[in-house]
Write a protein that holds these residues in place. Structure first.
Motif, PDB file in Angstrom:
ATOM      1  N   ASP A  98       0.820  -1.188   0.000  1.00  0.00           N
ATOM      2  CA  ASP A  98       0.000   0.000   0.000  1.00  0.00           C
ATOM      3  C   ASP A  98       0.869   1.259   0.000  1.00  0.00           C
ATOM      4  O   ASP A  98       0.684   2.177   0.799  1.00  0.00           O
ATOM      5  CB  ASP A  98      -0.906  -0.015   1.238  1.00  0.00           C
ATOM      6  CG  ASP A  98      -2.172   0.775   0.976  1.00  0.00           C
ATOM      7  OD1 ASP A  98      -2.374   1.167  -0.192  1.00  0.00           O
ATOM      8  OD2 ASP A  98      -2.932   1.010   1.931  1.00  0.00           O
ATOM      9  N   LEU A  99       1.843   1.258  -0.885  1.00  0.00           N
ATOM     10  CA  LEU A  99       2.776   2.387  -0.936  1.00  0.00           C
ATOM     11  C   LEU A  99       2.208   3.499  -1.807  1.00  0.00           C
ATOM     12  O   LEU A  99       1.492   3.245  -2.776  1.00  0.00           O
ATOM     13  CB  LEU A  99       4.112   1.934  -1.528  1.00  0.00           C
ATOM     14  CG  LEU A  99       4.886   0.885  -0.747  1.00  0.00           C
ATOM     15  CD1 LEU A  99       6.130   0.458  -1.519  1.00  0.00           C
ATOM     16  CD2 LEU A  99       5.269   1.413   0.627  1.00  0.00           C
ATOM     17  N   LEU A 100       2.564   4.715  -1.474  1.00  0.00           N
ATOM     18  CA  LEU A 100       2.165   5.853  -2.300  1.00  0.00           C
ATOM     19  C   LEU A 100       2.840   5.766  -3.662  1.00  0.00           C
ATOM     20  O   LEU A 100       3.935   5.245  -3.786  1.00  0.00           O
ATOM     21  CB  LEU A 100       2.603   7.165  -1.655  1.00  0.00           C
ATOM     22  CG  LEU A 100       1.917   7.593  -0.374  1.00  0.00           C
ATOM     23  CD1 LEU A 100       2.421   8.983   0.018  1.00  0.00           C
ATOM     24  CD2 LEU A 100       0.405   7.618  -0.542  1.00  0.00           C
ATOM     25  N   ALA A 101       2.176   6.317  -4.671  1.00  0.00           N
ATOM     26  CA  ALA A 101       2.810   6.435  -5.980  1.00  0.00           C
ATOM     27  C   ALA A 101       3.931   7.451  -5.887  1.00  0.00           C
ATOM     28  O   ALA A 101       3.933   8.314  -5.012  1.00  0.00           O
ATOM     29  CB  ALA A 101       1.793   6.892  -7.006  1.00  0.00           C
ATOM     30  N   ILE A 102       4.875   7.333  -6.802  1.00  0.00           N
ATOM     31  CA  ILE A 102       6.063   8.183  -6.704  1.00  0.00           C
ATOM     32  C   ILE A 102       5.741   9.671  -6.719  1.00  0.00           C
ATOM     33  O   ILE A 102       6.330  10.454  -5.976  1.00  0.00           O
ATOM     34  CB  ILE A 102       7.100   7.827  -7.801  1.00  0.00           C
ATOM     35  CG1 ILE A 102       8.319   8.719  -7.646  1.00  0.00           C
ATOM     36  CG2 ILE A 102       6.538   8.019  -9.202  1.00  0.00           C
ATOM     37  CD1 ILE A 102       9.590   8.012  -7.713  1.00  0.00           C
ATOM     38  N   LYS A 103       4.789  10.045  -7.559  1.00  0.00           N
ATOM     39  CA  LYS A 103       4.483  11.478  -7.668  1.00  0.00           C
ATOM     40  C   LYS A 103       3.980  12.029  -6.344  1.00  0.00           C
ATOM     41  O   LYS A 103       4.404  13.075  -5.882  1.00  0.00           O
ATOM     42  CB  LYS A 103       3.419  11.703  -8.739  1.00  0.00           C
ATOM     43  CG  LYS A 103       3.965  11.462 -10.116  1.00  0.00           C
ATOM     44  CD  LYS A 103       2.907  11.615 -11.168  1.00  0.00           C
ATOM     45  CE  LYS A 103       3.413  10.919 -12.409  1.00  0.00           C
ATOM     46  NZ  LYS A 103       2.503  10.941 -13.513  1.00  0.00           N
ATOM     47  N   GLU A 104       3.075  11.271  -5.764  1.00  0.00           N
ATOM     48  CA  GLU A 104       2.524  11.714  -4.499  1.00  0.00           C
ATOM     49  C   GLU A 104       3.615  11.757  -3.423  1.00  0.00           C
ATOM     50  O   GLU A 104       3.705  12.708  -2.652  1.00  0.00           O
ATOM     51  CB  GLU A 104       1.440  10.717  -4.095  1.00  0.00           C
ATOM     52  CG  GLU A 104       0.197  11.375  -3.577  1.00  0.00           C
ATOM     53  CD  GLU A 104      -0.816  10.330  -3.163  1.00  0.00           C
ATOM     54  OE1 GLU A 104      -0.819   9.224  -3.766  1.00  0.00           O
ATOM     55  OE2 GLU A 104      -1.583  10.619  -2.240  1.00  0.00           O
TER      56      GLU A 104
END
Ligand code: ADP
Ligand code: MG
Length: 836
Positions: A336-342
Motif C-alpha cells: 500500500d505504498l504511495l505512488a512516486i508522484k505523491e
C-alpha cells in the motif's frame, strides 16, 4: 604524421559521449556539436592518407549535416549510427574500437577492455547471449529510457527561480539535474500549521499568525546592537517580529502589506514577540514558508532555505507529472505504498504528519529495494555469468597439512571449510564472507583455501590491513607451509625498491605460490602469473573498492573475505548483501572466556601488581594507549611516556617493549618477534596491535583511557588475549564522562560475545558511525534508516531477490524503468550492450 591523425581523431570523438548523454541537444560543445563534428571531420580528411579513412569520415560528416534540423529522436538515431562509423575509424587508426555502450551510457574502451572483448571467446560468447536477451526487447527499452532519462537528466537551470546563477550555487550542493533536486530531501520539518489569532496567543506557543504590517521600528539600544521590530495586526492584536543586527530585513516590509509570521511566541514587556520569525508575504499564491508543515533542507550553504523551497516547489509544479513510476505495481499494492508522484510532493510539502509518514515509507522502501536489487543482481551475475576458476578436488597438500596441524578443526570450522571447498571446486566464482569472532580460528581456514589453490596450480593472495598483521601471517604460514615445499612472499610498503622489484618479478613468473601483503598487493605493477584465490583478512578495514582491485589482479579468482567484526544482520544485508556467508560461531575448545573488569585510574597500582603476578606465572601483557586528541604525536608520546614510566618506576626488572605507528618496520618486526618469543614481558602499544595479532601466551590486556574507544575496537583489542589455554583478563581503565561512555564499559564487562556487542554498538551509535558507510561502498541512505526500517529492509530484500529470480537480467518490459533507475541511482553496471 600518424600521430597527428591520431590526435585529430581523439579530438573529433571527444564530445560524442557527452552529446549522447545530453540525448541530442546539440549543446555538448560550445557553438554546436554539429559544427564541431563538421570542422574535425574536415581536418581528419585533410590529414589522413588513407582513402578508407577519408570515406568513413565523409560519411560521418554527412550524417551530422542536418543534425540541427531533425527531431530529437532522429538525432539520437544519428548518434547511434555514428558510433558504428567512429568505431570503424578507430579500428583503422588505433587498431581497436573507440566506444562501447554500457547500458545506455557511451563509454570509452580502454585498451585492456578491448583485448578482453575480442580475444576471449568465453567472454565474447557471454556477451552475445547478453545482447540477445536485451536486443529482443530493444524497441521498448529505447522508448521508455528516453522518456525518463530526459526528465531526470535535464538541467535545473530552466526551472523558475534558478537560472545560471542559482544553478551554479545549487551545483555546490550536488544538485544538477531535476532528479537531484527532487531527491534533495528535507532533513527536518517545522510544523507551522497551527494558525492562530493574536488574541489567542500565549507564551511558548509555536504558531503562524497573519496580519497587516502596522509598525516598522529600528532601535539601537547600544553600540553594535540594532534591533528591527516589525508589528503585524490581525484585528485582534499586534504581534512583533524581532530581528537582531539584520538591518536589511526592514527593507522587505511596507506598511499595509499582509504577512505571515511563524515561530515560538514570547511575551515580553506587554508585547507578543517572535524572535527571527519565518516570514512570508501573503499574496495570491499558497504560502510556502509558513502556515503549514515547512521543509528544512540539509546544509544549504549559499542558498537560503527560502530559495530552495521556492525552487523545489517550482520544480514539482513543472515536472512532477512527468516523473515515471518505476516500482512494480504488485509491490505498490502489496505494501500500500504511495505512488512516486505523491510521495515526492509530500516529502517536500506534506499536508499532514500522517501523509509525511506515508511518503517516507514509500521512499525508504524504494531506496532499500533499489539497493537490494543491485546486490541481488550482482550476486546473481557473479553466480551465473562470471565463470570462475574450478579448483581441483585433489587434496594431497591439505592432507599433509592436516597431518602436521596440532589440533582438530572445530565443527564450526569444519562446516565453513566444507562450504568454501565446495565453492572453490565449483566452476562459478566464489564470493564468500567468512565471519567469526576474534580468536575463532579463521586463519587456519584461510590456509586451507590457499593450499587448495596452490594444489590446483594457481597462486593465492592474502591481503591484511596492517604490516604487522601481514608479517604475522607471513611468518605463521611460512612455518607451517615451508615443510610442504610451498613458496611464500611478503609484499609490504617498507620493502626497498630492489627487494620489491625482485619479488614482483618472482610473483609474475609464478615462482611464488602464496603472496601475503598489505595494500601494496593491489597496487599497480603487481602482476600475478595466475591468481586463483584472493583472501582479504579483516575486511572491515577495507572497502568494496579494494576488494574489486584485488580481484582484478586475476581472471575472476575466487574471493574470500574474512572479518571478525560481527555485523548485525540488518547491516550485513546491506553491506555484504552480495556475498555468501559462512560463520564460525564456536571458539576452539579449552578457551576460557576473558574476564573483563572496569577500573578507574585510582586502581592503577593494584592493576600493576596483578600484572606482575601473571608474569611471574609465565604470562605476558599488553597495555594499550588510545589516540590522544587525534594527534599522532601526542599519541606516541603518551605510549612512550607510559613505557618509560613502567620501565623505570614500576617494572625495572622486567622487559618492556614499545610499539607505535612511527616505529620503523624493521624495528617493529623485531619487537613483535621478541614478544612472540616471550622475551618481552609487557608490550606497551597504540592501536597498531588492534587487529589479528596472535600471541597465545599473553593473558592480560590493559586498555588505558578506554572510554576513548568504540565498542567494536574494545572488543577487537580484548580479542588479543584469551587465545590460548590460559585464563585471560581485560582491564579497562576508564573514567567516562558521558552516559554513553559508561554504557560502553558496562556492555564490555557484561558480554564476551561479539554479536551482542555489535548489536549494542549499532544501537548506541547508529549505522553511519558504526561502519564508515562510504568506504564500504554502501550508498548513503537518504530516507531509510536501517535501524528503524529494518523490517522494511528485509521485505525489500526478499522482493528484490524474488524479482531477480524471476527476471534475471531485468529484460521484461515492465522492469525496464526499474533497470534504468538501478543504473542511474545505484550505478549498477549491466553487461555491455553493443548497438552496432
Ligand atoms: P582469528 O579468527 O581471530 O583470526 P586465529 O585464526 O588467529 O583467530 O586463531 C586464534 C588461535 O586459535 C590461534 O592460535 C590458532 O592456532 C588457534 N586455533 C585455531 N583453530 C583452532 C582449533 N580448532 N583448535 C585449537 N586451536 C585453534
Ligand atoms: Mg585473524
Amino acid at each position: 604524421m600518424n600521430n597527428k591523425v591520431d590526435d585529430i581523431f581523439e579530438k573529433l570523438i571527444k564530445p560524442i559521449p557527452i552529446e549522447v548523454k545530453l540525448r541530442g541537444l546539440n549543446t555538448s560543445v560550445f557553438g554546436g556539436f554539429d559544427s564541431y563534428i563538421l570542422e574535425w571531420t574536415n581536418k581528419l580528411m585533410i590529414k589522413t592518407d588513407s582513402n578508407e579513412i577519408k570515406e568513413i569520415a565523409q560519411s560521418l560528416k554527412f550524417l551530422f549535416n542536418d543534425y540541427k534540423k531533425v527531431t530529437i529522436d532522429d538525432r539520437q538515431q544519428k548518434l547511434r549510427d555514428s558510433i558504428k562509423l567512429v568505431n570503424q575509424l578507430s579500428e583503422r587508426i588505433k587498431g581497436v574500437k573507440a566506444f562501447k555502450l554500457k547500458q545506455n551510457k557511451l563509454v570509452k574502451i580502454r585498451a585492456e577492455d578491448s583485448n578482453l572483448t575480442y580475444n576471449n571467446p568465453i567472454d565474447q560468447q557471454q556477451r552475445n547471449q547478453q545482447q540477445d536477451l536485451t536486443v529482443s526487447d530493444n524497441t521498448e527499452v529505447k522508448k521508455v529510457e528516453t522518456d525518463s532519462s530526459d526528465l531526470w537528466h535535464q538541467t535545473i537551470q530552466y526551472i523558475k527561480g534558478v537560472g545560471e546563477y542559482w544553478a551554479k550555487r545549487l551545483k555546490k550542493l550536488g544538485i544538477e539535474s531535476i532528479k537531484d533536486l527532487l531527491y534533495y530531501f528535507p532533513r527536518d520539518y517545522n510544523d507551522w500549521s497551527n494558525c492562530q489569532q493574536i488574541s489567542r496567543l500565549s507564551s511558548g506557543m509555536k504558531v503562524t499568525v497573519q496580519g497587516r504590517v502596522v509598525d516598522i521600528n529600528q532601535i539601537q539600544p547600544r553600540k553594535g546592537l540594532t534591533i528591527i521590530k516589525i508589528g503585524i495586526s490581525d484585528g485582534t492584536g499586534v504581534l512583533y517580529g524581532v530581528w537582531f543586527n539584520q538591518k536589511y530585513i526592514k527593507k522587505g516590509f511596507t506598511k499595509g502589506d499582509y504577512y505571515l509570521f511563524s515561530g515560538e511566541v514570547k511575551y515580553s514587556y506587554g508585547q507578543f514577540e517572535i524572535n527571527n520569525p519565518h516570514y512570508e508575504e501573503l499574496d495570491s499564491t499558497e504560502p510556502l514558508h509558513t502556515g503549514k508543515i515547512v521543509p528544512v533542507y540539509p546544509a544549504t550553504k549559499g542558498v537560503s532555505q527560502k530559495r530552495l523551497r521556492t525552487v523545489i516547489n517550482n520544480c514539482l509544479d513543472k515536472y512532477l507529472t512527468d516523473v515515471p513510476e518505476f516500482l512494480p505495481e504488485e509491490i505498490l499494492n502489496k505494501y500500500d505504498l504511495l505512488a512516486i508522484k505523491e510521495a515526492l510532493q509530500l516529502i517536500h510539502f506534506p499536508d499532514s504528519k500522517e501523509k509525511l509518514k506515508q511518503a517516507r515509507k514509500r521512499l525508504a522502501y524504494e531506496e532499500l529495494f533499489v539497493l537490494q536489487l543491485g546486490l541481488a543482481l550482482r550476486k546473481k551475475e557473479a553466480k551465473t555469468d562470471k565463470l570462475g576458476i574450478q579448483h581441483l578436488a585433489d587434496n594431497e597438500l591439505i592432507e599433509k597439512f592436516f597431518d602436521l596441524l596440532p589440533f582438530e578443526l572445530t565443527s564450526a570450522q569444519q562446516r565453513a571449510w566444507t562450504e568454501i571447498e565446495a565453492d572453490m571446486e565449483a566452476k562459478e566464482q566464489m564470493n564468500r564472507l567468512l565471519q567469526g569472532d576474534v580468536g575463532a580460528g579463521k586463519t587456519v581456514i584461510a590456509t586451507l583455501a590457499l593450499l587448495k589453490t596452490v594444489q590446483s596450480g594457481f597462486q593465492g593472495g592474502l591481503m591484511a590491513p596492517t604490516e604487522i598483521l601481514a608479517e604475522q601471517h607471513y611468518l605463521g604460514l611460512k612455518e607451517e607451509l615451508n615443510p610442504l615445499g610451498i613458496k611464500l612472499g611478503l609484499l609490504v610498503g617498507s620493502l626497498t625498491n630492489k627487494e620489491k622489484e625482485k619479488l614482483l618479478a618472482r610473483i609474475k613468473e609464478g615462482e611464488i605460490d602464496i603472496i601475503i601483503g598489505t595494500h601494496a598487493l593491489i597496487q599497480e605493477g603487481v602482476n600475478f602469473s595466475q591468481l586463483g584465490l584472493a583472501i582479504i583478512d579483516e575486511q572491515h578495514r577495507f572497502g568494496v573498492k579494494q576488494r574489486a582491485l584485488l580481484q582484478e589482479k586475476g581472471t575472476n579468482p575466487d574471493i574470500l573475505v574474512m572479518t571478525a567484526t560481527p555485523i548485525p544482520r540488518t547491516l550485513a544485508l546491506t553491506v555484504y548483501g552480495d556475498l555468501d556467508l559462512s560463520v564460525i560461531d564456536e571458539l576452539p575448545p579449552g578457551r576460557k572466556p576473558v574476564i573483563t573488569e572496569w577500573r578507574t585510574a585510582k586502581a592503577r597500582q593494584r592493576i600493576y601488581s596483578f600484572i606482575r603476578q601473571e608474569i611471574e606465572q609465565g604470562r605476558q601483557a599488553y597495555i594499550v594507549c588510545p589516540l590522544v586528541e587525534e594527534s599522532e604525536k601526542l599519541d606516541i608520546r603518551s605510549a612512550t611516556e607510559l613505557a618509560e614510566y613502567l620501565e623505570e618506576e614500576v617494572f625495572p626488572d622486567l622487559e618492556i617493549g614499545l610499539l607505535h605507528g612511527q616505529i620503523k618496520s624493521k624495528a617493529k618486526e623485531e619487537i613483535m618477534e621478541e614478544f612472540r618469543l616471550g622475551e618481552v614481558d609487557i608490550l606497551v602499544a597504540t592501536t597498531v596491535i588492534e587487529v589479528g595479532v596472535n600471541v597465545p601466551n599473553a593473558s592480560i590486556m590493559v586498555i588505558e583511557d578506554a572510554q576513548r574507544f568504540g565498542l567494536a575496537q574494545l572488543h577487537q583489542l580484548r580479542g588479543r588475549v584469551g587465545r590460548g589455554q590460559y585464563q585471560s583478563y581485560c582491564i579497562l581503565i576508564a573514567n567516562p564522562s558521558t552516559d554513553e561512555g559508561q554504557e560502553r564499559m558496562k556492555i564490555m564487562t557484561k558480554s564476551n560475545d561479539g554479536f551482542v556487542i555489535a548489536e549494542e554498538d549499532l544501537q548506541l551509535r547508529g549505522p553511519g558511525e558504526f561502519f564508515g558507510t562510504r568506504q564500504h561502498g554502501m550508498p548513503d541512505l537518504k530516507v531509510a534508516d536501517i535501524l528503524r526500517d529494518h523490517k522494511l529492509l528485509e521485505l525489500a530484500r526478499e522482493d528484490a531477490f524474488a524479482l531477480v529470480e524471476q527476471d534475471q537480467n531485468l529484460v521484461q518490459k515492465k522492469h525496464q524503468l526499474l533497470k534504468q533507475v538501478l543504473t542511474e541511482v545505484f550505478e549498477y553496471d549491466f553487461d555491455l550492450i553493443d548497438i552496432s
